[in-house]
Motif scaffolding. Structure first.
Motif, PDB file in Angstrom:
ATOM      1  N   SER A 223      51.675  60.601 -40.668  1.00  0.00           N
ATOM      2  CA  SER A 223      50.305  60.334 -40.309  1.00  0.00           C
ATOM      3  C   SER A 223      49.667  61.773 -40.605  1.00  0.00           C
ATOM      4  O   SER A 223      48.653  61.974 -40.174  1.00  0.00           O
ATOM      5  CB  SER A 223      50.151  59.913 -38.946  1.00  0.00           C
ATOM      6  OG  SER A 223      50.683  61.037 -38.000  1.00  0.00           O
ATOM      7  N   SER A 265      60.185  53.634 -28.236  1.00  0.00           N
ATOM      8  CA  SER A 265      58.723  54.238 -27.770  1.00  0.00           C
ATOM      9  C   SER A 265      58.746  55.610 -28.473  1.00  0.00           C
ATOM     10  O   SER A 265      59.604  56.474 -28.225  1.00  0.00           O
ATOM     11  CB  SER A 265      58.822  54.470 -26.266  1.00  0.00           C
ATOM     12  OG  SER A 265      57.797  54.828 -25.903  1.00  0.00           O
ATOM     13  N   THR A 271      50.849  53.872 -34.417  1.00  0.00           N
ATOM     14  CA  THR A 271      50.257  54.942 -35.660  1.00  0.00           C
ATOM     15  C   THR A 271      50.425  54.362 -37.112  1.00  0.00           C
ATOM     16  O   THR A 271      49.409  54.301 -37.719  1.00  0.00           O
ATOM     17  CB  THR A 271      50.921  56.287 -35.547  1.00  0.00           C
ATOM     18  OG1 THR A 271      50.834  56.584 -34.215  1.00  0.00           O
ATOM     19  CG2 THR A 271      49.992  57.383 -36.289  1.00  0.00           C
TER      20      THR A 271
HETATM   21  N1  GTP Z   1      53.688  64.555 -36.503  1.00  0.00           N
HETATM   22  C1  GTP Z   1      53.731  63.337 -36.612  1.00  0.00           C
HETATM   23  N2  GTP Z   1      53.318  62.817 -35.374  1.00  0.00           N
HETATM   24  C2  GTP Z   1      53.183  61.213 -35.453  1.00  0.00           C
HETATM   25  C3  GTP Z   1      53.244  60.608 -36.638  1.00  0.00           C
HETATM   26  N3  GTP Z   1      53.055  59.206 -36.285  1.00  0.00           N
HETATM   27  C4  GTP Z   1      52.874  59.162 -34.907  1.00  0.00           C
HETATM   28  N4  GTP Z   1      53.019  60.333 -34.293  1.00  0.00           N
HETATM   29  C5  GTP Z   1      52.944  60.576 -33.096  1.00  0.00           C
HETATM   30  O1  GTP Z   1      53.816  60.420 -32.234  1.00  0.00           O
HETATM   31  C6  GTP Z   1      53.508  59.831 -30.995  1.00  0.00           C
HETATM   32  C7  GTP Z   1      53.695  58.419 -30.717  1.00  0.00           C
HETATM   33  O2  GTP Z   1      53.146  57.496 -31.712  1.00  0.00           O
HETATM   34  P1  GTP Z   1      52.733  56.079 -31.241  1.00  0.00           P
HETATM   35  O3  GTP Z   1      52.375  55.331 -32.772  1.00  0.00           O
HETATM   36  O4  GTP Z   1      51.846  55.875 -29.869  1.00  0.00           O
HETATM   37  O5  GTP Z   1      54.322  55.499 -31.287  1.00  0.00           O
HETATM   38  P2  GTP Z   1      54.689  54.039 -30.754  1.00  0.00           P
HETATM   39  O6  GTP Z   1      56.059  53.717 -31.239  1.00  0.00           O
HETATM   40  O7  GTP Z   1      53.878  52.996 -30.896  1.00  0.00           O
HETATM   41  O8  GTP Z   1      55.138  54.041 -29.065  1.00  0.00           O
HETATM   42  P3  GTP Z   1      55.109  52.908 -27.946  1.00  0.00           P
HETATM   43  O9  GTP Z   1      53.880  52.121 -28.164  1.00  0.00           O
HETATM   44  O10 GTP Z   1      55.334  53.617 -26.604  1.00  0.00           O
HETATM   45  O11 GTP Z   1      56.343  52.135 -28.210  1.00  0.00           O
HETATM   46  C8  GTP Z   1      51.882  60.113 -30.903  1.00  0.00           C
HETATM   47  O12 GTP Z   1      51.451  61.218 -30.348  1.00  0.00           O
HETATM   48  C9  GTP Z   1      51.575  60.115 -32.620  1.00  0.00           C
HETATM   49  O13 GTP Z   1      50.379  61.008 -32.920  1.00  0.00           O
HETATM   50  C10 GTP Z   1      53.423  61.231 -37.884  1.00  0.00           C
HETATM   51  O14 GTP Z   1      53.792  60.727 -39.069  1.00  0.00           O
HETATM   52  N5  GTP Z   1      53.646  62.626 -37.868  1.00  0.00           N
END
Ligand code: GTP
Ligand code: MG
Ligand code: ZN
Length: 396
Positions: A223, A265, A271
């Motif tokens: 992202s 998680s 994202t």
């Molecule tokens: N550097 C970086 N950070 C990312 C990327 N994708 C997600 N993040 C970060 O990782 C964190 C978690 O992202 P989420 O999308 O909320 O993760 P999730 O898997 O949906 O987590 P849960 O809903 O808790 O299960 C956030 O702070 C995002 O900004 C990426 O491609 N690069």
């Protein structure tokens, strides 16, 4: 009144609890025509209409509709039907003799026979139609239960984040076993590629390929907004021969397909889905600096519709994915090892030290790599253990 009693009262009252998001604000829910009930489910709907019609509700002025559960908020389903999306509760005949937990009666992706609401806020689910498949995991220990994560899913996107720590190939294989056991196709999506150096990218891609083979679909995403960083990861993906970016993931979920994201998680599931939708429709949350773990940001299970493509179920992150009776999945992810295991001298061979072990013989011939065999042995051992400790009454 206890929380559960309050919920029961609400569930019987035809009102949505105050804190549920209004459906009118959720613009990314899939429309009815983006989802396809199977022939069998359509037939079951016709049968259900007949049954329900003679079941004491004759004269009710609302029509019975075929609908799909597109969202579950703390047990309250939202149902998409040809006329739109509505919240629904369960009819008395469905709740009779069941536990008070509304959420366990349906999963996102379930097809239902429901009454559309007219006077009430809430529609009424009269019957849950048979599932073609479900993605389920085992929750809890020996006295645990099978928890359906989503029903009628075609593809499981196994999501894991890249970073300094190596990806967990065992966890990826475990997720693949669960998905295949439920009859779904598997694709692996490695997120946060911007955080991985070129060496780490090469190492982790090789690890996934080693365990799941070259035929397993694999995509890298990031992202990161900075163009320089994106170009580096895109170019590196090209060199490694791995599909890159949101378009690669979208291609795994073409129109008419229902997928689910499965990962811990903080792995970046929401994202990723926001990137696929093209807008921030899902809440995302930061990870802890100390251990890179997420904070369980996503709490609802819900479908999101990808423009020009299929539908994906976003899920809360899952920490544990125990294997319990997933033999079919194991033999599909490791077909050649499972086949050899059938010819071991002992039926309960652990493939560690027994004489006449065909699995070790196969490994010595170099057919199977050390990593792939180690992964198979770990998962098979876990399944043997869970089968011996579980209460036989609760094994499905
Ligand atoms: N550097 C970086 N950070 C990312 C990327 N994708 C997600 N993040 C970060 O990782 C964190 C978690 O992202 P989420 O999308 O909320 O993760 P999730 O898997 O949906 O987590 P849960 O809903 O808790 O299960 C956030 O702070 C995002 O900004 C990426 O491609 N690069
Ligand atoms: Mg999330
Ligand atoms: Zn053996």
């Amino acid at each position: 009144m206890t929380k559960r009693a309050a919920r029961r009262r609400r569930e019987g009252s035809g009102e949505a609890p105050q804190s549920l998001p209004a459906l009118s604000t959720l613009t990314d829910l899939p429309a009815f025509d983006e989802l396809t009930a199977s022939q069998r489910q359509r037939g079951a709907f016709a049968d259900a209409c007949e049954r329900v019609g003679v079941d004491g509700t004759v004269g009710c002025e609302t029509d019975l509709v075929l609908g799909c559960v597109v969202r579950l908020d703390r047990g309250f389903p939202a149902v998409a039907c040809a006329g739109g999306v509505f919240r629904a509760e369960f009819s008395a005949r469905l709740t009779k003799g069941r536990s008070g937990d509304g959420g366990s009666r349906v999963a996102v992706g379930d097809w239902v026979c429901a009454r559309r609401p007219l006077a009430h806020d809430m529609g009424l689910i009269e019957e849950v139609l048979p599932r073609e498949s479900d993605i389920a995991r085992w929750r809890g220990g020996a006295r645990g239960e099978r928890q359906t994560l989503a029903a009628n899913v075609d593809v499981v996107l196994v999501v894991q984040q890249l970073g300094e720590r190596p990806v967990s190939c065992e966890r990826i294989a475990r997720s693949a076993v669960i998905a295949r056991d439920c009859g779904a196709r598997v694709a692996v999506v490695l997120t946060k590629a911007d955080r991985a150096s070129d060496e780490v990218l090469a190492r982790d891609v090789a690890c996934v390929r080693e365990i799941l083979g070259d035929s397993c679909a694999l995509a890298l995403t990031s992202s990161a907004q900075r163009e320089k960083e994106r170009r580096r990861v895109r170019d590196r993906s090209g060199e490694l021969g791995v599909a890159w970016g949101a378009d690669a993931v979208r291609a795994l979920v073409p129109a008419g397909v229902v997928a689910i994201v499965l990962g811990e998680s903080g792995a970046g599931k929401s994202t990723l889905l926001n990137a696929l939708v093209g807008r921030d429709v899902l809440e995302t949350g930061s990870v802890r600096v100390a251990d890179d773990a997420g904070r369980h940001t996503t709490v609802a299970r819900r479908m999101v519709s990808l423009p020009g493509a299929g539908v994906v179920v976003d899920e809360p992150g899952l920490r544990s994915l125990p294997l319990v009776g997933h033999e079919r999945g194991l033999s599909q992810v490791f077909p050649e090892i499972s086949e050899a295991a059938r010819t071991c001298r002992f039926r309960d061979c652990t493939h560690l030290h027994e004489p006449g072990c065909a699995v070790r013989a196969q490994h010595e011939e170099g057919v199977v790599s050390d990593e792939r065999l180690a992964c198979y042995l770990a998962l098979a051992a876990e399944m043997r253990k869970s089968a011996s400790t579980l209460d036989p009454d609760v094994v499905i």
